[in-house]
Design a protein around this motif. Structure first.
Motif, PDB file in Angstrom:
ATOM      1  N   GLN A 215     -22.102 115.743  -1.857  1.00  0.00           N
ATOM      2  CA  GLN A 215     -21.443 114.690  -2.622  1.00  0.00           C
ATOM      3  C   GLN A 215     -21.566 113.343  -1.899  1.00  0.00           C
ATOM      4  O   GLN A 215     -21.808 112.301  -2.530  1.00  0.00           O
ATOM      5  CB  GLN A 215     -19.964 115.041  -2.822  1.00  0.00           C
ATOM      6  CG  GLN A 215     -19.207 114.081  -3.724  1.00  0.00           C
ATOM      7  CD  GLN A 215     -19.659 114.186  -5.162  1.00  0.00           C
ATOM      8  OE1 GLN A 215     -19.716 115.276  -5.725  1.00  0.00           O
ATOM      9  NE2 GLN A 215     -19.975 113.042  -5.758  1.00  0.00           N
ATOM     10  N   GLN A 216     -21.447 113.370  -0.584  1.00  0.00           N
ATOM     11  CA  GLN A 216     -21.626 112.136   0.196  1.00  0.00           C
ATOM     12  C   GLN A 216     -23.069 111.641   0.129  1.00  0.00           C
ATOM     13  O   GLN A 216     -23.321 110.436   0.005  1.00  0.00           O
ATOM     14  CB  GLN A 216     -21.224 112.378   1.647  1.00  0.00           C
ATOM     15  CG  GLN A 216     -19.752 112.705   1.857  1.00  0.00           C
ATOM     16  CD  GLN A 216     -19.444 113.051   3.298  1.00  0.00           C
ATOM     17  OE1 GLN A 216     -20.312 112.962   4.164  1.00  0.00           O
ATOM     18  NE2 GLN A 216     -18.207 113.456   3.554  1.00  0.00           N
ATOM     19  N   THR A 219     -24.091 109.943  -3.116  1.00  0.00           N
ATOM     20  CA  THR A 219     -23.487 108.611  -3.242  1.00  0.00           C
ATOM     21  C   THR A 219     -24.087 107.625  -2.242  1.00  0.00           C
ATOM     22  O   THR A 219     -24.319 106.450  -2.572  1.00  0.00           O
ATOM     23  CB  THR A 219     -21.963 108.704  -3.028  1.00  0.00           C
ATOM     24  OG1 THR A 219     -21.421 109.676  -3.909  1.00  0.00           O
ATOM     25  CG2 THR A 219     -21.305 107.364  -3.291  1.00  0.00           C
ATOM     26  N   SER A 220     -24.363 108.088  -1.031  1.00  0.00           N
ATOM     27  CA  SER A 220     -24.822 107.194   0.037  1.00  0.00           C
ATOM     28  C   SER A 220     -26.306 106.861  -0.078  1.00  0.00           C
ATOM     29  O   SER A 220     -26.741 105.791   0.388  1.00  0.00           O
ATOM     30  CB  SER A 220     -24.545 107.831   1.400  1.00  0.00           C
ATOM     31  OG  SER A 220     -23.181 108.152   1.533  1.00  0.00           O
ATOM     32  N   PRO A 222     -28.933 106.382  -2.849  1.00  0.00           N
ATOM     33  CA  PRO A 222     -29.203 106.320  -4.294  1.00  0.00           C
ATOM     34  C   PRO A 222     -30.682 106.297  -4.666  1.00  0.00           C
ATOM     35  O   PRO A 222     -30.999 106.107  -5.841  1.00  0.00           O
ATOM     36  CB  PRO A 222     -28.519 105.014  -4.697  1.00  0.00           C
ATOM     37  CG  PRO A 222     -28.608 104.148  -3.482  1.00  0.00           C
ATOM     38  CD  PRO A 222     -28.537 105.067  -2.300  1.00  0.00           C
TER      39      PRO A 222
END
Length: 943
Positions: A215-216, A219-220, A222
């Motif tokens: 999940q990180q 998001t981190s 892209p």
């Protein structure tokens, strides 16, 4: 013809000289020790074949010890040839799990100077040594290497070990996380490390931590590549751990709706399709509605095609019922008001045939699943859409058009089955388009027509005219498609014909076969005729093929099929009430069957024994003999004088019981005195004995049918690899239970016997169908057993002393064909060991029965298709014992199948030296010494 015939007598191995395992291994060892690199690589490549042929751990371990030496001292070329062959033999060598010899193989791997080859070899051995700590440590060290090639090999090994070992996955997870999050790790290396996280599904905490990291990352980072790899790993982790699947569906739908990049949208659609196939029950109505909205709004046909593919998959599962279910507190709505229906109706006439096919598929699944009455519009849209696709795709022979046509034809079969009132229009559309379609499309359309005719036989008669018109004009060339079309169209004709083929139909088929067909095509058509019960046509075709084969085994096979077809053709002339003619027809049929079984036996070989075929035919012969005996029994029970004279006598005397002739006279002689005397029970017993005498022959006939039912059950249990249709056909054969016939009313005796005879004739007039398993074996499962100790010569017995128990070790390997587990899979193997005394030596005295035999049974679960167990046999009686080991299997449904094999060894029980010495001293009149008695007590004290 010889090349084509190999499919039904496959792997017969005629004339092939076989080497035993030791000789074959020695030949390969010579190649490994050669100084030429080419000969070494050739020997390495031949090892997987050796493993498949002799899949026993002791041989596999010996072979890999030899390969380990080559790997340790060999050059890069030999290493490079060993690694892929190690992967090819992956399934076979997994059977050597937990073997001590693997330590030496590992030592050779760790001694290799090439660390990249070392890591790749460790990765390929992950299924064998998943918990070896030295392997785990080696992979960790390689991950810290500065050599990119070595790090990539370590990543490969880490992925394989993470999938197999919970401990390794838990220990390496933090290491992988640090490398992924580390700034010094290149992006391309991160892209290779992220997929390892899909294997962190061994427990909930590990899966949760991996999901948080993903999940990180999503998001981190892209970037397109990073999002694609991370999302796909996300999906695979959720599918394996079965946790948070609804959240993953929502996440994918979010990226599908909001992310503008087409590559990300395609990946989201691909993963949604994976989850739709694996867990359709986790899809909520809101998820399906969101996907429908995306499909309605997107302007790109490629994306719409993918979304419709997901919806088409969901429409055939339980998810469609959840979508159309009425939520509490809401008003009922018709199916047409849902977005899914609107989308399908919009797409079923789309100019993109793939989109149109999936739209029609959705409409068909909705029509089949929903039980609403207001479905007339949907049904019409489905039929019109299918007809449009049929016209469009049948004119195009490209692979894409053929794939779309398969979807449309599958929907037609499903629609005709669930909505029979639409079947007539579907069949008419197929027959109309059949004349102008391409050959590849015609073949598929013939398969569709055959499937519909099997479900709805009433439509068969209407097809024959168009089918025969088409059969007359096709087949003008000898191309493969034309040959396939001849077979497919003949199959539809056989299915559609409710009665025997007319001479005109047979002449048309034979004329086409003479013009353009080869022997293999003629055989396939004859085989289909045998399966559909058209034995007259099959016999003529088999007869024409006898001179076109090069092997005598194939000749005997075809000759047996010809005789079987002729035997069944003899039964087509049976007529009711004509019992003497029925006996003649059965006798003629049995004559041909006996000729056929002799040819069938000659066609069998040790590698292809044709057990099912021989058993099926022998049962058919015994069944015909039982029917013949039943008719004879019924004829013997008929009255004397003949029925015509008996009727005249009955009318003259005014006594209707005179129709039964002698039996009624004897019965009345018993009953009339009973009216004048009071000893009624005694006379009733005499009458009962008369009736029982009448029933004696009938009981004998019923016993034959009971035995047949038992034998059919045995044939069923031995057909583990048979398809479901064949098993259902075998299961429907006679299963006669306790059939008792009461003749308390003598006036009905003749009617009873006539009814039985007519029932026999009616059964025999139904054409016998030789099922697919008689000709083709789609699934192949066999068990190889190895017993130890085993004699050097099979005829020599194994020596064992009678005061010791024989430890019999039974090892086995389950072998599969090209399609393992197609119909059923093995859960456990049942091993039955029995021993019987063959010949006794020594004094002749009475022996307890339980001391003469041993009966033991164990069930073992195969591990990677290998199993092993031991039995302790007590052979106290001196002499030669016959030990038999028989195996059977238990499938996932708990059904036991008698698959075999049965292995026998001989053991000779010898008298132990001390007992022999005592016996000799007793014979000489000398008592045993005290020292000898003390030695005997010491020897027995261990037990």
């Amino acid at each position: 013809m010889a090349s084509g015939a190999k499919s039904f007598l496959a792997d017969a191995g005629y004339g092939e000289q076989e080497l035993d395992a030791n000789s074959a291994l020695m030949e390969l060892d010579k190649g490994l020790r050669s100084g030429k690199l080419g000969e070494q690589c050739e020997a390495v490549v031949r090892f997987p074949r050796l493993f498949q042929k002799y899949p026993f751990p002791i041989l596999i371990n010996s072979a890999f010890l030899k390969l380990a030496d080559v790997f340790r001292v060999g050059m890069l070329g030999s290493m490079a040839s060993i690694i892929p062959e190690r992967k090819n033999a992956h399934h076979s060598i997994r059977q050597s799990l937990d073997s001590h010899d693997n330590v030496e193989v590992e030592a050779a791997i760790f001694a290799a100077a090439n660390f990249s080859a070392q890591s790749k070899m460790l990765g390929s051995m992950a299924s064998i040594i998943p918990e070896r700590k030295n392997a785990h440590h080696s992979i960790r060290q390689s991950l810290d290497s500065h050599d990119n090639v070595e790090v990539e090999a370590a990543i490969f090994a880490a992925a394989n070990f993470s999938a197999q070992s919970k401990d390794f996955a838990g220990g390496i997870c933090n290491k992988i996380s640090e490398m992924i999050q580390g700034l010094a790790t290149p992006v391309d290396l991160k892209l290779k490390l992220i997929p390892i996280l899909q294997h962190m599904h061994h427990d909930a905490s590990l899966a949760s931590s991996s999901r948080q990291l993903l999940q990180q990352l999503v998001t981190s980072y892209p970037s397109t590549k990073m999002v694609i790899v991370t999302l796909h790993t996300f999906t695979l982790l959720a599918a394996s751990s079965l946790v948070d699947i609804p959240k993953q569906i929502q996440l994918l739908l979010q990226y599908l709706k909001n992310d503008p990049r087409k590559a990300v949208k395609r990946l989201a659609i691909q993963d949604l399709k994976l989850l739709a196939n694996k867990t359709p029950h986790t899809w909520s109505r809101e998820n399906i509605q969101a996907l429908c909205e995306c499909a309605l709004q997107t302007p790109y046909d490629s994306l719409k095609l993918g979304m419709l593919s997901v919806l088409a998959t969901l429409s055939g599962t339980i998810a469609i019922k959840q979508y159309f279910s009425i939520a509490p507190g809401t008003t009922a709505t018709t199916a047409r008001s849902f977005d899914l229906v609107k989308l399908a109706q919009e797409c079923c006439y789309h100019n993109n045939r793939g989109i149109a096919a999936h739209g029609v598929r959705v409409l068909t699944n909705i029509s089949a699943s929903c039980q609403e009455k207001d479905l007339l519009v949907l049904e019409q849209d489905a039929v019109f859409g299918l007809e449009s696709l049929l016209v469009l795709c049948s004119q195009d022979s490209s692979p894409g058009a053929q794939a779309t046509l398969k979807i449309a034809l599958t929907c037609m079969v499903k629609l005709a089955k669930c909505r029979p009132h639409l079947s007539q229009s579907v069949v008419e559309s197929l027959l109309t388009q059949l004349h102008s379609a391409q050959d590849a499309s015609r073949i598929l359309m013939c398969h569709c027509l055959a499937a519909i005719a099997m479900q709805l036989p009433v439509l068969g008669d209407g097809m024959l005219g168009d089918l025969m018109d088409l059969y007359k004009v096709i087949g003008r060339s000898a191309t493969d498609k034309q040959q396939e079309l001849l077979v497919s169209l003949a199959t539809v004709i056989f299915v559609a014909s409710q009665k025997a083929l007319s001479s005109e139909v047979k002449n048309v088929i034979k004329q086409q076969l003479e013009n353009v067909s080869n022997g293999w095509t003629a055989y396939r058509i004859a085989r289909q005729a045998s399966r559909m019960g058209n034995h007259d046509m099959a016999r003529e075709l088999y007869q024409s093929l006898l001179t076109q084969v090069a092997s005598e085994h194939f000749y005997f096979w075809l000759n047996s099929l010809k005789e079987f077809s002729h035997a069944e053709q003899c039964l087509t002339g049976l007529q009711e009430e004509d019992y003497s003619s029925a006996l003649s027809c059965i006798a003629e049929s049995l004559k041909s069957y006996h000729k056929g079984i002799a040819s069938l036996t000659a066609a069998s070989t040790p590698l292809n024994p044709l057990n099912f075929q021989c058993g099926f035919v022998k049962l058919r012969i015994d069944l015909l003999q039982a029917f013949s005996q039943l008719i004879c029994t019924c004829n013997s029970l008929k009255t004397s004088p003949p029925p015509a004279i008996a009727t005249t006598i009955a009318m003259t005397s005014g006594n209707d019981l005179q129709r039964c002739g002698r039996i009624s006279t004897q019965a009345c002689s018993l009953f009339l005195p009973c009216a004048e005397r009071t000893c009624l029970p005694v006379e009733m017993r005499e009458f009962s004995s008369l009736i029982e005498g009448m029933k004696g022959k009938m009981k004998l006939s019923m016993e034959e049918f009971r035995n047949l039912a038992t034998r059919y059950g045995d044939l069923y249990q031995s057909s583990f690899d048979a398809d479901s249709a064949t098993l259902r056909n075998v299961e429907l054969y006679p299963t006669v239970e306790n059939s008792e016939f009461a003749y308390f009313y003598l006036r009905l005796l003749v009617k009873h016997t006539a009814c039985l005879c007519n029932a026999v004739i009616a059964l025999l007039k139904v054409p016998l169908s030789f099922q697919r398993y008689f000709f083709q074996k789609l699934q192949s499962t066999s068990i190889k057993l190895a017993l130890s100790p085993s004699p050097r010569n099979p005829a020599e017995p194994i020596a064992v002393q009678n005061n010791q128990q024989l430890a019999l070790k039974v090892e086995g390997v389950v072998q599969h064909g090209s399609k393992p587990g197609l119909f059923r899979k093995i859960q456990s193997v049942c091993l039955n060991v029995s021993s019987t005394l063959q010949s006794k030596s020594g004094q002749d005295y009475k022996i307890p029965i339980d001391s003469m035999t041993n009966e033991m049974e164990q069930r073992v679960e195969p591990h990677n298709d290998y199993f092993s167990t031991q039995f302790l046999l007590n052979l106290v009686i001196l002499g030669t014992h016959n030990i038999t080991v028989e195996s059977s299997v238990k499938d996932l449904n708990g059904i036991v199948w008698k698959t075999g094999p049965k292995t026998t060894i001989f053991v000779k029980s010898l008298e132990d030296p001390y007992s022999q010495q005592v016996r000799l001293q007793q014979q000489q009149g000398q008592p045993p010494s005290q020292q000898q008695q003390q030695q005997q007590r010491t020897a027995y004290s261990r037990f």
